[in-house]
Design a protein around this motif. Sequence first.
Motif, PDB file in Angstrom:
ATOM      1  N   UNK A   1     -11.076  29.736  43.907  1.00 37.66           N
ATOM      2  CA  UNK A   1     -12.088  29.709  44.872  1.00 37.66           C
ATOM      3  C   UNK A   1     -11.730  30.837  46.126  1.00 37.66           C
ATOM      4  N   UNK A   2     -10.639  30.947  46.316  1.00 37.48           N
ATOM      5  CA  UNK A   2     -10.360  31.967  47.318  1.00 37.48           C
ATOM      6  C   UNK A   2      -9.971  33.508  46.864  1.00 37.48           C
ATOM      7  N   UNK A   3     -10.077  33.563  45.335  1.00 36.04           N
ATOM      8  CA  UNK A   3      -9.728  34.977  44.601  1.00 36.04           C
ATOM      9  C   UNK A   3     -10.830  36.042  45.345  1.00 36.04           C
ATOM     10  N   UNK A   4     -10.421  37.061  45.505  1.00 35.09           N
ATOM     11  CA  UNK A   4     -11.496  38.136  45.581  1.00 35.09           C
ATOM     12  C   UNK A   4     -11.494  39.114  44.487  1.00 35.09           C
ATOM     13  N   UNK A   5     -10.749  39.282  43.664  1.00 38.66           N
ATOM     14  CA  UNK A   5     -10.789  39.897  42.504  1.00 38.66           C
ATOM     15  C   UNK A   5      -9.733  39.428  41.280  1.00 38.66           C
ATOM     16  N   UNK A   6     -10.622  39.175  40.279  1.00 37.55           N
ATOM     17  CA  UNK A   6      -9.743  38.665  39.191  1.00 37.55           C
ATOM     18  C   UNK A   6      -9.007  39.654  38.512  1.00 37.55           C
ATOM     19  N   UNK A   7      -7.835  39.119  38.203  1.00 35.75           N
ATOM     20  CA  UNK A   7      -6.954  40.188  37.459  1.00 35.75           C
ATOM     21  C   UNK A   7      -5.658  39.451  36.847  1.00 35.75           C
ATOM     22  N   UNK A   8      -4.826  40.102  35.820  1.00 35.56           N
ATOM     23  CA  UNK A   8      -3.594  39.377  35.426  1.00 35.56           C
ATOM     24  C   UNK A   8      -2.693  39.410  36.546  1.00 35.56           C
ATOM     25  N   UNK A   9      -2.613  40.496  37.185  1.00 37.95           N
ATOM     26  CA  UNK A   9      -1.607  40.311  38.450  1.00 37.95           C
ATOM     27  C   UNK A   9      -1.844  39.083  39.607  1.00 37.95           C
ATOM     28  N   UNK A  10      -3.216  38.713  39.683  1.00 42.45           N
ATOM     29  CA  UNK A  10      -3.569  37.772  40.539  1.00 42.45           C
ATOM     30  C   UNK A  10      -2.999  36.497  39.933  1.00 42.45           C
ATOM     31  N   UNK A  11      -3.289  36.289  38.605  1.00 45.60           N
ATOM     32  CA  UNK A  11      -3.081  35.053  37.915  1.00 45.60           C
ATOM     33  C   UNK A  11      -1.475  34.776  37.915  1.00 45.60           C
ATOM     34  N   UNK A  12      -0.823  35.847  37.689  1.00 42.29           N
ATOM     35  CA  UNK A  12       0.758  35.420  37.562  1.00 42.29           C
ATOM     36  C   UNK A  12       1.288  35.214  39.006  1.00 42.29           C
ATOM     37  N   UNK A  13       0.712  35.930  40.040  1.00 42.34           N
ATOM     38  CA  UNK A  13       1.030  35.504  41.402  1.00 42.34           C
ATOM     39  C   UNK A  13       0.531  34.026  41.681  1.00 42.34           C
ATOM     40  N   UNK A  14      -0.536  33.649  41.162  1.00 45.63           N
ATOM     41  CA  UNK A  14      -1.070  32.441  41.332  1.00 45.63           C
ATOM     42  C   UNK A  14      -0.126  31.267  40.534  1.00 45.63           C
ATOM     43  N   UNK A  15       0.378  31.581  39.492  1.00 43.60           N
ATOM     44  CA  UNK A  15       1.193  30.762  38.672  1.00 43.60           C
ATOM     45  C   UNK A  15       2.508  30.431  39.547  1.00 43.60           C
ATOM     46  N   UNK A  16       2.843  31.556  40.272  1.00 49.68           N
ATOM     47  CA  UNK A  16       4.343  31.473  40.907  1.00 49.68           C
ATOM     48  C   UNK A  16       4.053  30.385  42.228  1.00 49.68           C
ATOM     49  N   UNK A  17       2.774  30.653  42.670  1.00 48.45           N
ATOM     50  CA  UNK A  17       2.528  29.805  44.015  1.00 48.45           C
ATOM     51  C   UNK A  17       2.419  28.198  43.576  1.00 48.45           C
ATOM     52  N   UNK A  18       1.789  27.982  42.252  1.00 54.50           N
ATOM     53  CA  UNK A  18       1.687  26.707  41.501  1.00 54.50           C
ATOM     54  C   UNK A  18       3.204  26.181  41.632  1.00 54.50           C
ATOM     55  N   UNK A  19       4.015  27.334  41.001  1.00 56.55           N
ATOM     56  CA  UNK A  19       5.312  26.422  40.825  1.00 56.55           C
ATOM     57  C   UNK A  19       6.074  26.055  42.294  1.00 56.55           C
ATOM     58  N   UNK A  20       5.803  27.129  43.167  1.00 52.55           N
ATOM     59  CA  UNK A  20       6.423  26.769  44.520  1.00 52.55           C
ATOM     60  C   UNK A  20       5.778  25.423  44.921  1.00 52.55           C
ATOM     61  N   UNK A  21       4.697  25.326  44.720  1.00 50.26           N
ATOM     62  CA  UNK A  21       3.951  24.025  45.292  1.00 50.26           C
ATOM     63  C   UNK A  21       4.348  22.666  44.865  1.00 50.26           C
ATOM     64  N   UNK A  22       4.241  22.707  43.391  1.00 51.60           N
ATOM     65  CA  UNK A  22       4.382  21.415  42.724  1.00 51.60           C
ATOM     66  C   UNK A  22       5.801  21.199  41.940  1.00 51.60           C
ATOM     67  N   UNK A  23       6.623  22.362  41.626  1.00 53.31           N
ATOM     68  CA  UNK A  23       7.772  22.026  40.913  1.00 53.31           C
ATOM     69  C   UNK A  23       8.828  20.854  41.420  1.00 53.31           C
ATOM     70  N   UNK A  24       8.684  20.918  42.768  1.00 55.04           N
ATOM     71  CA  UNK A  24       9.660  20.303  43.501  1.00 55.04           C
ATOM     72  C   UNK A  24       9.356  18.631  43.179  1.00 55.04           C
ATOM     73  N   UNK A  25       8.188  18.172  42.894  1.00 52.29           N
ATOM     74  CA  UNK A  25       7.529  17.088  42.720  1.00 52.29           C
ATOM     75  C   UNK A  25       7.307  16.744  41.282  1.00 52.29           C
ATOM     76  N   UNK A  26       6.663  17.611  40.805  1.00 54.59           N
ATOM     77  CA  UNK A  26       6.192  17.464  39.342  1.00 54.59           C
ATOM     78  C   UNK A  26       6.528  18.658  38.547  1.00 54.59           C
TER      79      UNK A  26
END
Length: 247
Positions: free
Chosen positions: A72-97
């Motif tokens: 919902x906050x993405x300005x331009x869809x790309x593979x680079x954006x998706x890989x960066x977002x997966x890292x954000x997913x890991x940083x946000x959830x991996x400690x708990x889930x």
Amino acid sequence: MIFSITFCQQAGKGKLKNQDALFNGYSVFQYQLKKAETIELNAEKIILGVADGVSSSPKSYYASRFMMEQLAQCQQLSSAWLRQTQQALSQTLSSRYLGSSTTFVACELTQDGKCKIINVGDSRAYKITAEGEWQQLSVDHTILNEMQEQGLADKQTVYSGLYNGLSDCLVADENEIAFRIAVAETELVQGEAILLCSDGLSHYLHSDLLKKIWQQFSTNRERLTICRKMVKKYRYYDDFSAIICQF
């Protein structure tokens, strides 16, 4: 340009939470039941997406929700954006889930009809032509497809359903960075549409049946309503999310 977007959701049989999440270009949804609704967005371009939480992973509805909130906050869809977002997913959830996982499919559509599709996993994107033909634009990242690419399986042989398991998805784990991303580009002309869906639609309703539904009903709201109700007739149906953007 005004984009017409129709979407709906329903949780799977007996589920209190929907492991799918969707972004309709305006808001993120993760409803137990969202009846088909059409909205219109006036924009130069829109971004839409569906994420299907992997049921065998912990709290997967958090992973799918996170990916759609980021989209919902993405300005331009790309593979680079998706890989960066997966890292954000890991940083946000991996400690708990740790290991919370989801598939992902999204499209970026501009007012001149240019369309980019990006996906990981088996959530799908289809182009529906003005003549009613269905073209799958996404790639199913499954074990069977990977085996076929490597020449270890052929398309004529029927294999166990176990081979339809995911080979790639987005995982809340900073070490899981080798996932494959499929990218496709196409152009839409007047009367064509893009449909994004979780496998809660594509697994239960084959393409020939979908074509008949599109021929029989005249509005996208009616079409998605019929699809949702037909899936619900199965004894053990999965979470269902679908979005159509009519061009």
